[in-house]
Enzyme design. Structure first.
Site, PDB file in Angstrom:
ATOM      1  CE1 TYR A 105      -4.046  -2.039   0.476  1.00 47.73           C
ATOM      2  CE2 TYR A 105      -2.605  -3.366   1.843  1.00 47.73           C
ATOM      3  CZ  TYR A 105      -3.773  -3.217   1.144  1.00 47.73           C
ATOM      4  OH  TYR A 105      -4.686  -4.239   1.106  1.00 47.73           O
ATOM      5  CG  ASN A 128     -10.281  -2.610  -8.246  1.00 49.32           C
ATOM      6  OD1 ASN A 128     -10.839  -2.171  -9.242  1.00 49.32           O
ATOM      7  ND2 ASN A 128      -9.419  -3.612  -8.290  1.00 49.32           N
ATOM      8  CB  CYS A 136      -7.057  -4.580  -5.716  1.00 50.25           C
ATOM      9  SG  CYS A 136      -8.464  -5.640  -6.037  1.00 50.25           S
ATOM     10  CG  HIS A 137      -4.961 -10.192  -7.104  1.00 50.49           C
ATOM     11  ND1 HIS A 137      -5.569  -9.553  -8.182  1.00 50.49           N
ATOM     12  CD2 HIS A 137      -3.969 -10.945  -7.620  1.00 50.49           C
ATOM     13  CE1 HIS A 137      -4.956  -9.932  -9.293  1.00 50.49           C
ATOM     14  NE2 HIS A 137      -3.979 -10.766  -8.978  1.00 50.49           N
ATOM     15  CD  GLU A 163      -1.339 -12.507 -10.455  1.00 48.61           C
ATOM     16  OE1 GLU A 163      -0.444 -11.781  -9.961  1.00 48.61           O
ATOM     17  OE2 GLU A 163      -2.404 -12.040 -10.907  1.00 48.61           O
TER      18      GLU A 163
END
Length: 172
Positions: A105, A128, A136-137, A163
């Site tokens: 953040y 979002n 945002c993850h 990912e």
């Protein structure tokens, strides 16, 4: 009037809505079609018309390819008009976080005005409307803990696992 599409993915039922400007919202996988319908209705103050369009179909295909591990970027037009100017700035910054990478953040805050904006950034990230496409993850706490996620921490873990970045985080 917004058009919306609900579809089944290997992860559960999902939804996408669009305006004339682009994809407006994405509903993360849920256990039932009804839960997705309810969320799509709740996020719009205008009537939502169910049905397909070329843009919704392209977005659906890209989301399914992403969830199958076959896609790492998205190229559909997006509509950020429901956000404030600060939220839109945060969402555009989120788009710069590449697949397979994590940012804090604080990292976002430094790019939208300074470290004092970390809490406001957290709120904007949480608001979002386009999760996955606006990643945002990929935003985690400064101490490498998971942080929050509007779709729930188990969904965040699943996306980060897809990912290959979950391993970089502290267990917790």
């Amino acid at each position: 009037m917004h058009r919306a599409m609900i579809f089944h993915s290997p992860w559960g039922w999902m939804g996408i809505s669009e305006s004339d400007k682009g994809i407006r919202s994405i509903v993360l996988p849920k256990g039932s079609k009804r839960a997705v319908e309810s969320e799509l209705r709740a996020e719009s103050d205008e009537p939502v018309q169910q049905g397909a369009s070329t843009r919704l179909e392209v977005a659906r295909r890209q989301l399914l390819d992403y969830l199958a591990g076959k896609r790492s970027t998205f190229d559909v037009p997006l509509d950020f008009s429901q956000g404030t100017s600060f939220q839109r700035q945060v969402w555009r910054t989120l788009q710069r976080v590449p697949y397979g990478k994590l940012r804090s953040y604080q990292w976002i805050a430094l790019r939208v005005g300074g470290p004092q904006y970390a809490r406001a950034v957290g709120n904007a990230v949480g608001a979002n409307p386009l999760p996955i496409v606006i990643p945002c993850h990929r935003i985690v706490a400064q101490d490498a803990s998971l942080g929050g996620f509007s779709g729930g921490l188990s969904m965040k873990r699943k996306l980060l696992g897809l990912e290959g970045t979950l391993i970089q985080l502290q267990r917790g």
